[in-house]
Design an enzyme around this catalytic site. Sequence first.
Site, PDB file in Angstrom:
ATOM      1  N   CYS A 133       0.968  -0.846  -0.099  1.00 34.38           N
ATOM      2  CA  CYS A 133      -0.429   0.044   0.254  1.00 34.38           C
ATOM      3  C   CYS A 133       0.702   1.435  -0.131  1.00 34.38           C
ATOM      4  O   CYS A 133       1.162   1.167  -0.653  1.00 34.38           O
ATOM      5  CB  CYS A 133      -0.755  -0.238   0.875  1.00 34.38           C
ATOM      6  SG  CYS A 133      -1.556   1.654   1.364  1.00 34.38           S
ATOM      7  N   GLU A 160      -2.436  -9.085   3.914  1.00 31.68           N
ATOM      8  CA  GLU A 160      -2.582  -9.465   4.786  1.00 31.68           C
ATOM      9  C   GLU A 160      -4.239  -9.195   5.419  1.00 31.68           C
ATOM     10  O   GLU A 160      -5.191  -9.707   6.881  1.00 31.68           O
ATOM     11  CB  GLU A 160      -2.114  -8.016   6.614  1.00 31.68           C
ATOM     12  CG  GLU A 160      -1.841  -7.070   6.152  1.00 31.68           C
ATOM     13  CD  GLU A 160      -1.733  -5.813   5.749  1.00 31.68           C
ATOM     14  OE1 GLU A 160      -2.284  -5.221   5.181  1.00 31.68           O
ATOM     15  OE2 GLU A 160      -1.026  -6.003   4.035  1.00 31.68           O
ATOM     16  N   HIS A 211      -3.882  -5.169   0.501  1.00 35.50           N
ATOM     17  CA  HIS A 211      -3.461  -5.482   1.255  1.00 35.50           C
ATOM     18  C   HIS A 211      -3.759  -6.782   1.826  1.00 35.50           C
ATOM     19  O   HIS A 211      -4.533  -7.246   1.886  1.00 35.50           O
ATOM     20  CB  HIS A 211      -4.015  -4.655   2.616  1.00 35.50           C
ATOM     21  CG  HIS A 211      -4.074  -3.543   2.954  1.00 35.50           C
ATOM     22  ND1 HIS A 211      -3.062  -3.364   3.532  1.00 35.50           N
ATOM     23  CD2 HIS A 211      -4.348  -1.975   2.305  1.00 35.50           C
ATOM     24  CE1 HIS A 211      -2.977  -1.645   3.769  1.00 35.50           C
ATOM     25  NE2 HIS A 211      -4.200  -0.747   3.280  1.00 35.50           N
TER      26      HIS A 211
END
Length: 203
Positions: free
Chosen positions: A80, A186, A184
């Site tokens: 990001c 994650e 993202h």
Amino acid sequence: MIAIIDYDMGNLRSVQKALEKVGHAEAVITSDPNDIDRADKLILPGVGAFSDAMKGLASRELIGPIKEGIAAGKPTLGICLGMQLFFDVSHEDGEHEGLGLVAGSVERFDLPRSFKVPHMGWNSLDYHTPSPLFAGVPEGEFFYFVHGFYCRPNNESIVAATTDYGGPICASIVKDNLFATQFHPEKSQWVGLAVLKNFAELP
């Protein structure tokens, strides 16, 4: 060891937990340049303003060690805002110099009012230049995005994937040992975990 670089701007623990989940517990959150020197791989996450992020890196004397690690061939992943920091310049609230690792700029979305900015939500990827990050991840899978600016590399051959938000935008790059995602991983469920696992297992 994977060094998750802490400059007070990132989803650090969530990245660390995701790496632990895919079997890579040796992921250390750190702002110590010595840890960056010792690490086998680097991750530069980030959420927030570009200029604040560059100031955070500079105040912790991390810019030199990051660039040295990349020059030494360490696989490095930007996530990001971390991806945006790789670029020459950002036009977020003025003009701000980035790390200069990727030729190009970070631009504000200029979209019809029907498109919300920041761009927030799940979007599918279209693949371009092959990247080891996406091994085993079918094209068209959805990843989670949260960003008000997008990257515009000068060299389109480094664009590994795009997504569509009012037109195609760069979603991932690959340049030698430098990797980055605007989304993202994650926060992107199994496909995001696969991307992080692929990165962690790079030679």
